[in-house]
Write an enzyme that holds these catalytic residues in place. Structure first.
Site, PDB file in Angstrom:
ATOM      1  N   PRO B  41       0.810  -1.220   0.000  1.00  0.00           N
ATOM      2  CA  PRO B  41       0.000   0.000   0.000  1.00  0.00           C
ATOM      3  C   PRO B  41       0.850   1.280   0.000  1.00  0.00           C
ATOM      4  O   PRO B  41       0.389   2.318  -0.462  1.00  0.00           O
ATOM      5  CB  PRO B  41      -0.831  -0.121   1.286  1.00  0.00           C
ATOM      6  CG  PRO B  41      -0.181  -1.180   2.104  1.00  0.00           C
ATOM      7  CD  PRO B  41       0.540  -2.074   1.167  1.00  0.00           C
ATOM      8  N   CYS B  42       2.085   1.192   0.490  1.00  0.00           N
ATOM      9  CA  CYS B  42       2.965   2.371   0.512  1.00  0.00           C
ATOM     10  C   CYS B  42       3.210   2.902  -0.893  1.00  0.00           C
ATOM     11  O   CYS B  42       3.631   4.050  -1.071  1.00  0.00           O
ATOM     12  CB  CYS B  42       4.316   2.041   1.125  1.00  0.00           C
ATOM     13  SG  CYS B  42       4.247   0.815   2.425  1.00  0.00           S
ATOM     14  N   ASP B 278       0.203  -4.182  11.403  1.00  0.00           N
ATOM     15  CA  ASP B 278      -0.471  -2.945  11.811  1.00  0.00           C
ATOM     16  C   ASP B 278      -1.629  -3.152  12.785  1.00  0.00           C
ATOM     17  O   ASP B 278      -2.074  -2.198  13.421  1.00  0.00           O
ATOM     18  CB  ASP B 278      -1.002  -2.198  10.573  1.00  0.00           C
ATOM     19  CG  ASP B 278       0.121  -1.658   9.703  1.00  0.00           C
ATOM     20  OD1 ASP B 278       1.297  -1.745  10.120  1.00  0.00           O
ATOM     21  OD2 ASP B 278      -0.175  -1.151   8.603  1.00  0.00           O
ATOM     22  N   ASN B 300       6.457  -6.891   8.527  1.00  0.00           N
ATOM     23  CA  ASN B 300       7.122  -8.056   7.950  1.00  0.00           C
ATOM     24  C   ASN B 300       7.839  -8.882   9.010  1.00  0.00           C
ATOM     25  O   ASN B 300       7.753 -10.111   9.017  1.00  0.00           O
ATOM     26  CB  ASN B 300       8.171  -7.585   6.930  1.00  0.00           C
ATOM     27  CG  ASN B 300       7.616  -7.554   5.520  1.00  0.00           C
ATOM     28  OD1 ASN B 300       6.851  -8.429   5.129  1.00  0.00           O
ATOM     29  ND2 ASN B 300       7.993  -6.552   4.759  1.00  0.00           N
ATOM     30  N   TRP B 431      34.385  16.437   7.617  1.00  0.00           N
ATOM     31  CA  TRP B 431      33.641  16.394   8.884  1.00  0.00           C
ATOM     32  C   TRP B 431      32.210  16.012   8.515  1.00  0.00           C
ATOM     33  O   TRP B 431      31.411  16.843   8.086  1.00  0.00           O
ATOM     34  CB  TRP B 431      33.648  17.753   9.592  1.00  0.00           C
ATOM     35  CG  TRP B 431      34.935  18.105  10.284  1.00  0.00           C
ATOM     36  CD1 TRP B 431      35.862  18.998   9.842  1.00  0.00           C
ATOM     37  CD2 TRP B 431      35.431  17.604  11.535  1.00  0.00           C
ATOM     38  NE1 TRP B 431      36.910  19.080  10.737  1.00  0.00           N
ATOM     39  CE2 TRP B 431      36.672  18.236  11.795  1.00  0.00           C
ATOM     40  CE3 TRP B 431      34.970  16.681  12.475  1.00  0.00           C
ATOM     41  CZ2 TRP B 431      37.446  17.984  12.928  1.00  0.00           C
ATOM     42  CZ3 TRP B 431      35.736  16.428  13.606  1.00  0.00           C
ATOM     43  CH2 TRP B 431      36.956  17.072  13.824  1.00  0.00           C
TER      44      TRP B 431
END
Lengths: 444, 444
Positions: B41-42, B278, B300, B431
């Site tokens: 669904p993502c 979910d 998952n 850095w």
């Protein structure tokens, strides 16, 4: 308190800054042999290839550094000698010889390219990649050459080859091992790189060792143990070695690879004398062994620690390195961290290792690339002690950083499997490559 | 041994696979209400935007999954009821009602979009983003609309807005907080995103709450507490909620956000019944608190653990989540991991935090971007417990993964300062941004 720093590169500039900042009343000298400081030699290949302006290969001008940081910067200043008993350095500058006494000395003379002791290394047209101060001249010479022979297929050899090809030069690479970068990568990963360099048009001559260089007419002839190659120019990319002449002469003890021995405070075996950066020995955090890897990020931080400790006393510890490094050849990024499988095995560490090929994005999202991840896991505790990553995407750098931290913190493969990594289709598949390689190892 | 899994999404498919693999003699059923499994669904926003083919929003066809994995896959199968005493589920399929008994049940019914209880949510043209099976129809409707009102400026709201703008639609976004994604990001970071979405042409209406939706002529009228907006279509992106109807009806206890309570083995409070994905409650590894975050990677892995434990007994532990998530809006990537400063403070944790703006590559190397890194550090032990990253580069994802692992392994800011991260001019400044933010915090 007078702190004298020899060398204006990454480690020296960082050390001088930190010493002054930590103890604002101290007098800090930064002595540099060339006319530039805070320089970035890692950028030289890209300046030659035209991607980076040469005059951007340093961060501060000596004047600005002096003014903003309150440090006495002496450029074009050669240190002739360190007198450890009298705590003084002899310098020559503008034809004059002087002495500067110090309370604390920080040696940050860096590294220099290896020149093999063979016939012909001093010939006109035989060059090394060494310092931004000499890059303009080197670039002019390269611009005039057509056929260039690069001797050495390590980091610098790869990076200069990429840029010479970018300039349209014909490039021959001579490497004594059977694959490019085989010294620092396991074979499967080194092979990916080797194939890519070949595909891009470099002429590779593997398993050949440099014997001598001769000039013939206007050309240079490179003789290996197997063949002879003719070119307009030769670039020696055989690695670097600590620039230890001053330390050696002064009797400051040297260790692995002839780098200066330092303790965890970056102090040498001589009181009041510190060393930092490519001239100093390192400790590998995984094995606890002394080692030597010349890289700018560690140099900067070692300088930071040495500067702090020279000014304040030994209050700060440099914990060591993991052995992370990364390079790219065109769009192929390749990195390593921790130990390779070969290194682990050679040290007698029992490991299991796995290489997977995966995808950098969700399969349905455009623009993803294949990525290769190899993990090296210690059998005794299932902790990850090494990783190599490769792929045609900058995501490789992120994987490498994540794995470097995992190794640093002794993460197990089970912990990596359960790591809560970022996911959305544009940045990773739902089974992230790092989680996937952990899953595969977990099942074994 | 018969294992029944309800739900063919990330958690369910993973659970069924793992159960069968762990115990090949077991009989494993995967029950799915739609006609597709292993769906993503993502990817829906990107399928709508035309970046991803809709028919690629699943990994396996039911037939292939059944054949390759040896699992009975029943699609178009609605589970009507779970009988926890008789250990059976009632299903309806092709107009027939059946019962399947189970030894172990895994509930993986996922999440569903929140529909507020207001007038007009059921009107034609008022849509939610829910399942790949319904995406084709949704896309057709969107293609016919010109002016679309998105209600909710969270992850899905942002992602659908990006894609609607890509299609050339006029987009209005209504958000009740003062910034987009302010619920999950600290204000400075949420502001970067909000400005970007505005710059790209979405019309933002912040600090307005949805009151009702009415239809007028061919249009929809969205009334907020402050204004009325007219559009051709309304997309409700108000977040999701556990799809817990079956569990609730069966009397399986629910916890935070009405997700099913599970222990570390992913077992519910009812013997022989597991939950994953979910629909299940999570544990935050940093605070130890129960929480609920609906994301596919955890789903998952919870499925993997539930499948293993259903088949083998409770031999595997799901250790919890850190709270990592990432999204993008055009070229701006934004991620968070651990706790935000706001979340930490609201939980009474004393923290210091710092946001820096840095560069993603060496200053002299082309193609670098500005990146923003914020660290949240616990005062009691200087350990990093949260991070947010943003920038116009995918490097953001790599920083986030590295920081997620750092947080997972309780890394201190001093350890991050000394981390041996990958460096070469094309992938990082000398850095590194993560080292730099640690340095700034270290000095404070």
């Amino acid at each position: 308190m007078k702190v004298v720093v020899i060398g204006g590169g990454a480690a020296g500039s960082s050390a001088a800054s930190r010493a002054k900042k930590t103890m604002p009343n101290s007098e800090v000298y930064l002595l540099e042999e060339t006319n530039i400081i805070t320089h970035a030699p890692c950028g030289i290949p890209y300046a030659i290839g035209g991607l980076s302006p040469i005059d951007k290969l340093f961060v501060y001008s000596p004047e600005k550094f002096e003014k903003e940081r309150g440090i006495r910067v002496l450029t074009n200043t050669k240190v002739e000698e360190i007198d450890i008993d009298k705590q003084a350095v002899t310098i020559s500058r503008n034809g004059r010889v002087d002495k500067i006494v110090f309370d604390k000395l920080i040696i940050a003379t860096g590294a220099k390219p290896i020149k093999p002791i063979i016939n012909g290394v001093e010939l006109e047209g035989v060059e090394t990649i060494r310092h931004p101060a000499f890059t303009e001249k080197l670039r002019e010479k390269i611009n005039r050459a057509h056929r260039i022979i690069v001797v050495g297929g390590g980091y610098i050899g790869i990076e200069i080859t990429e840029n010479l090809l970018r300039l349209g030069k014909k490039v021959l690479v001579i490497e004594k091992l059977s694959l490019l970068m085989e010294k620092v990568l396991d074979k499967e990963i080194a092979l990916l790189l080797t194939e890519e360099v070949k595909r891009e048009g470099a002429e590779l001559h593997l398993e050949e060792s440099l014997v001598e260089i001769n000039s013939k007419d206007d050309k240079l002839v490179v003789a290996t143990d197997k063949n002879e190659y003719v070119g307009d120019m030769v670039i020696l990319a055989l690695g670097v070695t600590p620039n230890n002449d001053l330390a050696k002469k002064a009797g400051i003890p040297l260790g692995v690879s002839n780098a200066i021995v330092v303790n965890k405070h970056m102090e040498t075996l001589i009181t009041n004398i510190y060393a930092a950066g490519d001239v100093a020995e390192k400790t590998n955090k995984i094995t606890g062994e002394k080692t030597w890897v010349p890289l700018a990020p560690a140099a900067n931080k070692e300088g930071y620690v040495a500067g702090n400790n020279a000014a304040l006393g030994n209050t700060m510890v440099f914990p060591g390195i993991i052995g992370t490094s990364i390079t790219k050849f065109n769009e192929l990024y390749i990195g390593r961290t921790g130990l390779t499988e070969k290194e682990a095995t050679s040290k007698g560490i029992s490991v299991k290792a796995k290489l997977i090929k995966h995808h950098s994005k969700a399969h349905y999202y455009p623009g993803g690339s294949e990525v290769y991840v190899k993990l090296v896991v210690r059998n005794s505790d299932d902790v990850i002690i090494g990783a190599q990553v490769a792929g045609y995407t900058e995501a490789v750098a992120g994987y490498l950083d994540a794995l470097s931290i995992a190794i640093d913190k002794s993460m197990s493969i089970e912990e990596l499997f359960f790591a809560d990594l970022g996911y959305m289709p544009a940045v990773a598949p739902v089974w992230h490559p790092l989680v996937t390689v952990a899953r595969v190892l977990l099942k074994e």
